[in-house]
Design an enzyme around this catalytic site. Sequence first.
Site, PDB file in Angstrom:
ATOM      1  N   ASP A  10       0.774  -1.021  -0.123  1.00 33.93           N
ATOM      2  CA  ASP A  10       0.069  -0.185  -0.098  1.00 33.93           C
ATOM      3  C   ASP A  10       0.751   1.155   0.014  1.00 33.93           C
ATOM      4  OD1 ASP A  10       0.902  -0.493   2.527  1.00 33.93           O
ATOM      5  OD2 ASP A  10      -1.043   0.345   3.673  1.00 33.93           O
ATOM      6  N   ASP A  14       7.643   3.514   2.931  1.00 31.89           N
ATOM      7  CA  ASP A  14       8.356   2.227   3.109  1.00 31.89           C
ATOM      8  C   ASP A  14       8.059   1.219   2.270  1.00 31.89           C
ATOM      9  OD1 ASP A  14       6.030   2.578   4.757  1.00 31.89           O
ATOM     10  OD2 ASP A  14       6.749   1.019   6.011  1.00 31.89           O
ATOM     11  N   ASP A  15       6.789   1.068   1.880  1.00 32.37           N
ATOM     12  CA  ASP A  15       6.484   0.314   0.794  1.00 32.37           C
ATOM     13  C   ASP A  15       7.142   0.514  -0.450  1.00 32.37           C
ATOM     14  OD1 ASP A  15       3.636  -0.949   1.711  1.00 32.37           O
ATOM     15  OD2 ASP A  15       3.864   1.080   2.241  1.00 32.37           O
ATOM     16  N   ASN A  39      -2.636   2.556   3.594  1.00 26.30           N
ATOM     17  CA  ASN A  39      -2.000   3.993   4.274  1.00 26.30           C
ATOM     18  C   ASN A  39      -2.800   5.116   3.349  1.00 26.30           C
ATOM     19  OD1 ASN A  39       0.138   3.177   5.685  1.00 26.30           O
ATOM     20  ND2 ASN A  39       1.428   2.610   3.678  1.00 26.30           N
ATOM     21  N   THR A 127       2.751  -6.092   2.886  1.00 28.40           N
ATOM     22  CA  THR A 127       3.312  -4.960   3.519  1.00 28.40           C
ATOM     23  C   THR A 127       2.270  -3.798   3.674  1.00 28.40           C
ATOM     24  OG1 THR A 127       3.977  -3.883   1.634  1.00 28.40           O
ATOM     25  CG2 THR A 127       5.689  -5.124   2.669  1.00 28.40           C
ATOM     26  N   ASN A 161       1.703   1.120  17.188  1.00 33.69           N
ATOM     27  CA  ASN A 161       1.637   2.437  16.671  1.00 33.69           C
ATOM     28  C   ASN A 161       0.297   3.046  16.368  1.00 33.69           C
ATOM     29  OD1 ASN A 161       1.244   0.982  14.142  1.00 33.69           O
ATOM     30  ND2 ASN A 161       3.339   1.629  13.233  1.00 33.69           N
ATOM     31  N   PHE A 168      -0.415  -0.673  12.939  1.00 33.51           N
ATOM     32  CA  PHE A 168      -1.312  -0.188  11.890  1.00 33.51           C
ATOM     33  C   PHE A 168      -1.989  -1.318  10.579  1.00 33.51           C
ATOM     34  CE2 PHE A 168      -2.298   1.173   7.566  1.00 33.51           C
ATOM     35  CZ  PHE A 168      -3.226   2.314   7.807  1.00 33.51           C
ATOM     36  N   ASN A 169      -0.940  -2.075  10.051  1.00 32.76           N
ATOM     37  CA  ASN A 169      -1.500  -3.054   9.363  1.00 32.76           C
ATOM     38  C   ASN A 169      -2.468  -4.129   9.894  1.00 32.76           C
ATOM     39  OD1 ASN A 169       0.073  -1.834   7.024  1.00 32.76           O
ATOM     40  ND2 ASN A 169       1.713  -2.972   7.345  1.00 32.76           N
ATOM     41  N   HIS A 242       9.912   0.427   7.694  1.00 30.57           N
ATOM     42  CA  HIS A 242       9.450  -0.857   7.989  1.00 30.57           C
ATOM     43  C   HIS A 242       9.589  -1.856   6.757  1.00 30.57           C
ATOM     44  CE1 HIS A 242       7.245   1.397  11.317  1.00 30.57           C
ATOM     45  NE2 HIS A 242       7.096   2.245  10.730  1.00 30.57           N
ATOM     46  N   ASP A 243       8.801  -1.480   5.825  1.00 28.44           N
ATOM     47  CA  ASP A 243       8.509  -2.603   4.797  1.00 28.44           C
ATOM     48  C   ASP A 243       9.599  -3.466   4.054  1.00 28.44           C
ATOM     49  OD1 ASP A 243       5.705  -2.249   5.483  1.00 28.44           O
ATOM     50  OD2 ASP A 243       5.485  -0.894   4.109  1.00 28.44           O
TER      51      ASP A 243
HETATM   52  C1  BDR Z   1       3.181  -0.026   8.651  1.00 31.27           C
HETATM   53  O1  BDR Z   1       1.847   0.616   8.399  1.00 31.27           O
HETATM   54  C2  BDR Z   1       2.384   1.442   7.282  1.00 31.27           C
HETATM   55  O2  BDR Z   1       1.833   2.812   7.636  1.00 31.27           O
HETATM   56  C3  BDR Z   1       3.756   1.320   6.707  1.00 31.27           C
HETATM   57  O3  BDR Z   1       3.868   1.463   5.375  1.00 31.27           O
HETATM   58  C4  BDR Z   1       4.207   0.114   7.346  1.00 31.27           C
HETATM   59  O4  BDR Z   1       3.644  -1.002   6.210  1.00 31.27           O
HETATM   60  C5  BDR Z   1       3.866   0.182   9.845  1.00 31.27           C
HETATM   61  O5  BDR Z   1       3.087   0.217  10.969  1.00 31.27           O
HETATM   62 CA    CA Z   2       2.951  -0.647   3.965  1.00 32.04          CA
END
Ligand code: BDR
Ligand code: CA
Length: 313
Positions: A10, A14-15, A39, A127, A161, A168-169, A242-243
Amino acid sequence: MARKIILDCDPGHDDAVAILLAAGSPEIDLLGITTVGGNQTLGKVTFNARQVMTIAGLTDVPLHAGCTRPLVRPMEVAADVHGDSGMEIHGFDLPDPAVEVAPGHAVDYIIDTVMAHEPGEVTLVPTGPLTNIALAVRKEPRIAERVREVVLMGGGYHEGNKTATAEFNISVDPEAAHIVFHEPWPLVMVGLDLTHQALATREVEARFAALGTRAGDFVVGLCGFFREAYRQAQGFDDPPVHDPCTVAYLIDPSVVSTVRAPLDVELRGGLTTGMTVADFRAPAPPGCTTSVAVKLDHGRFWDLVVGAVEGLV
Ligand code: BDR
Ligand code: CA
């Protein structure tokens, strides 16, 4: 033999770096990219994927759009860290996309691709929220036996987070995560405990700037926005990227240490919905197919990403 992967993402800053790392690494055979609402809306993240693929030169890799929203819950986006477009950037002109979206839903692409390959050949790398992956395995349960491994960014065993306890994911679509975590495929959870070690420091950013290439400048622009957003939203000095940790693990597992442990996802907690729970009380029981990432080799990780970006023109 290069690892065949489908990157389900998404983009997202970071993706985008995960796409670049996969594109520039000979150890990875990127079969296709699929997108999922996360996202930002599906339309926005799919447009962003087209731009990233254009910069990465991925004109021969199919891109399929997937689910617009979570299985059960309303859509929630992460504009606080990714901005209104989902990939806001500092000081870099994003190109007009030279990559089109292929016909056919992402869920069908995932199923068809996994079933067209030998068992144990295709690795899924989600991701974003796990909506596409969950639907795929519900629609065609045989993929659970056929996929080599699922290596996902999501969750954590100490911190959240999106909420105090949920990442989030997973938090966005916990029901999808629950489905994916309970299938018998080998699964590696690359969660916040690991990805908060993947900080894009000023020194790291300078290495991308020194490349003097379009792809290098793209990463510098991403880091610029991401640093400011993470400082304001979560108090980080340097943003956690992250990703790409998922892709790095597949390129060189020694960069990301893992521990086998049973995993589950909380669906009903008043304060803990979307929390991932890893059971470290004893050695993992025989037959446990899930692992969590615990320790990142920061230097080697960024060497891999810089090296991959350097190879992109
Ligand atoms: C994840 O959530 C998204 O905001 C980032 O792309 C990452 O995959 C981090 O919590
Ligand atoms: Ca992501």
